[in-house]
Design an enzyme around this catalytic site. Structure first.
Site, PDB file in Angstrom:
ATOM      1  N   ASP A 207      30.037  52.810  14.550  1.00 27.64           N
ATOM      2  CA  ASP A 207      29.707  51.437  14.147  1.00 27.64           C
ATOM      3  C   ASP A 207      30.078  51.289  12.673  1.00 27.64           C
ATOM      4  OD1 ASP A 207      28.367  48.817  13.952  1.00 27.64           O
ATOM      5  OD2 ASP A 207      27.491  49.380  15.858  1.00 27.64           O
ATOM      6  N   HIS A 277      32.921  45.913  14.157  1.00 30.30           N
ATOM      7  CA  HIS A 277      31.987  47.011  13.889  1.00 30.30           C
ATOM      8  C   HIS A 277      32.721  48.282  13.467  1.00 30.30           C
ATOM      9  CE1 HIS A 277      28.081  45.303  14.864  1.00 30.30           C
ATOM     10  NE2 HIS A 277      28.620  44.685  15.906  1.00 30.30           N
ATOM     11  N   GLU A 344      30.554  41.191  18.837  1.00 30.48           N
ATOM     12  CA  GLU A 344      30.386  40.653  17.479  1.00 30.48           C
ATOM     13  C   GLU A 344      31.584  40.879  16.558  1.00 30.48           C
ATOM     14  OE1 GLU A 344      25.609  40.896  16.908  1.00 30.48           O
ATOM     15  OE2 GLU A 344      26.653  42.786  16.753  1.00 30.48           O
TER      16      GLU A 344
HETATM   17  C1  ACM Z   1      24.876  44.150  20.444  1.00 37.92           C
HETATM   18  O1  ACM Z   1      23.639  44.109  20.387  1.00 37.92           O
HETATM   19  N1  ACM Z   1      25.610  43.709  19.441  1.00 37.92           N
HETATM   20  C2  ACM Z   1      25.555  44.672  21.621  1.00 37.92           C
END
Ligand code: ACM
Length: 553
Positions: A207, A277, A344
């Site tokens: 991440d 991410h 995201e």
């Molecule tokens: C997430 O909670 N962004 C998968």
């Protein structure tokens, strides 16, 4: 007295084992069928023999013997299948009539995977699994017929249990990026999953804050990308402390965890989160970003997606990188699924980049959703060539994905419904019901900003909405609890967040819908909390407060 103490006192009187004298059992998840015949009891003694009919049940036999020794202080004997002079193991004949003890049989009958029958008679216990996992799940149920304290004699009621899972996918997720958890805790987590008949461990390995799995093809990822220079303490924005923080798993660690999980019939799904991410990737390779000349480092705080550039640029080097790391991941993890993340993605960095816009024009990609889809398709091809299936968070639907991909629905259930309607397989992990990092009650000691997500809410999530056709429903693989660890820096907080909600998840995803009954479940939870105490688990007591509030209402 607190409600918990009153209930506990009633329970000591009425029940010293996992079942009550009124004949009700306290098995979580609730089995398909429980037939108590009141014809007698069977007592397990020191030295009671566990007999396996073939080698495939040996692990389950040893596991049960270890459980009895570790938690109830009683050593049993494991009789292994006899070997001939060449070392080949022979099947025992069944001989049910003459043997008094615990017999484990893998029927290998092609029935529902994980299904089993458990019978207790005055003569002993017989577990017959449809497969190896079925025998193991039969053992988990047997454990729940046992006392919840050492010293109480393990006297089992005669009973016949028929059981099999409702859903094939019963998962728990763990984010080891925001905070790192040692191999020993991952094993504990897997043990907790096994006790709940859960069978997929989704391991969130990369991440913005770190890259936590060794890559032989790109060693820099863990040399540079596994550490951050500091982090914030307390709720966001918190106070920054320049305390270097790092850790990663070697290939050897991964193999050990995959092996440990497989023994417990758990498949490990690794997640490498792209194309967003990716701050840890960009800290390692700044040239992979759309702003290569700006300094990059691993994120030291949480939840910022637009302020720092964290997306991959669509360049030949980046696609080569993706091919290398996803290929290595496929070779390292033997399971059928690889998770690509896909959530995201801050597309503004692509909008702001002339080179990216040029790439999109050259490849006829009409917008940034189509570019995201291009990345996902690229990884899907790599993964498919290795014989595996791609899973992604529900944003992978944006811009279109192939039918072969599995959608993990973390946002509102509507996204999952949309995926089902377009014939994709779906795993439900919806935030409002299955994110266990959300505190269970408002008054919980601080594990995060959001809440509450009470036990009943996890239990109540309707996994097959009425509006779906039978064909659409058949695409629902199951559900999963998620543990994001921004506010969970220690193993005890992780346990505190997961328990007891993992038990509600287990019943929701395993038991037949007609057996779902919150009041009965809440009653069974009192015994389940005794088991948690026996297992040494740190858990939230919000359930007791919630029940108390409801009684006063
Ligand atoms: C997430 O909670 N962004 C998968």
């Amino acid at each position: 007295m607190l409600l918990k103490e009153i209930m506990a006192a009633i329970f000591v009187i009425s029940s010293c084992a996992g079942y009550a004298q009124d004949g009700s059992f306290n098995i979580i998840p609730e089995p398909v069928k429980v037939l108590a015949d009141n014809t007698g009891t069977y007592q397990i003694h020191r030295g009671t023999m566990i007999r396996t009919i073939d080698v495939s049940s040996e692990f389950s036999a040893e596991y049960f013997a270890d459980y009895m020794e570790q938690y109830l202080g009683m050593s049993l004997s494991v009789e292994k299948p006899a070997k001939d002079r060449k070392g080949r193991k022979h099947r025992h004949s069944l001989g049910k009539e003459t043997f008094s003890g615990i017999t484990l049989v893998n029927l290998k009958n092609g029935g529902t995977p994980g299904g089993y029958q458990l019978e207790v008679t005055a003569n002993g216990v017989q577990i017959e699994g449809n497969d190896e996992a079925g025998v193991f799940y039969g053992i988990q149920t047997l454990i729940q017929l046992l006392p919840t304290r050492a010293g109480v004699l393990p006297i089992l009621p005669s009973v016949q249990i028929t059981d099999y899972p409702r859903f094939a996918y019963r998962g728990m997720h763990l984010d080891v990026v925001r905070h790192f958890f040692p191999v020993a805790f991952i094993k504990k987590y897997l043990d907790y999953m096994a006790l709940h008949k859960l069978n997929y461990f989704h391991w969130h390995l990369t991440d913005d804050q770190a890259w936590r799995v060794e890559m032989k093809c790109r060693p820099e990822l863990t040399e540079k990308g596994a550490e951050r220079e500091g982090e914030i303490f307390g709720l966001y924005p918190g106070t920054y402390q320049p305390l270097p923080y790092g850790g990663y798993y070697t290939h050897e660690d991964v193999r050990e965890i995959v092996r440990y999980a497989a023994e417990r019939h758990i498949t490990v799904i690794p997640e490498i989160d792209i194309p967003g991410h990716c701050m840890a990737v960009l800290a390692t390779y700044p040239k992979f970003s759309t702003t290569p000349d700006e300094p990059k480092r691993c994120a030291q705080t949480w939840g910022i997606f637009n302020k720092f550039n964290n997306v991959l640029a669509p360049t030949p080097e980046v696609f080569c990188f993706l091919k290398d790391v996803f290929s290595e991941l496929c070779d390292l993890f033997p399971g059928p699924y690889i998770h690509v993340g896909g959530d995201e993605c801050a597309k503004r960095w692509w909008q702001d980049s002339p080179e990216t816009q040029q790439f999109m024009r050259e490849h006829n990609l009409k917008d940034e959703n189509a570019l995201q889809s291009y990345f996902i398709h690229y990884v899907q091809k790599v993964v498919n060539e290795k014989g595996k299936t791609l899973i992604g968070w529900d944003e992978i639907l944006q811009g279109g994905i192939s039918k072969d991909c599995v959608v993990m629905n973390w946002r509102r259930p509507e996204s999952g419904m949309k995926a089902l309607k377009t014939k994709h397989r779906v795993i439900f992990t919806c935030l409002k019901w299955f994110y266990f990092n959300i505190k269970e009650s408002r008054t919980e000691p601080e594990i995060g900003p959001k809440g509450p997500l009470p036990l009943e809410q996890v239990y109540d999530f309707q996994l097959v909405p009425d509006s779906l056709s039978a064909d659409e429903s058949s695409l629902i693989l199951g559900a999963q609890g998620c543990l994001w660890t921004e506010y969970i820096p220690t193993t005890w907080k992780a346990e505190f967040a997961v328990f007891p909600r993992i038990s509600a998840l287990a019943e929701n995803v395993w038991s037949p819908v007609e057996k779902k009954d919150w009041d009965h479940f809440a009653h069974k939870m009192l015994t389940q909390f005794e088991r948690y105490d026996l297992w040494g688990i740190r858990y939230s007591e919000a359930f007791f407060r919630t029940q108390d509030l409801e009684r006063k209402r």
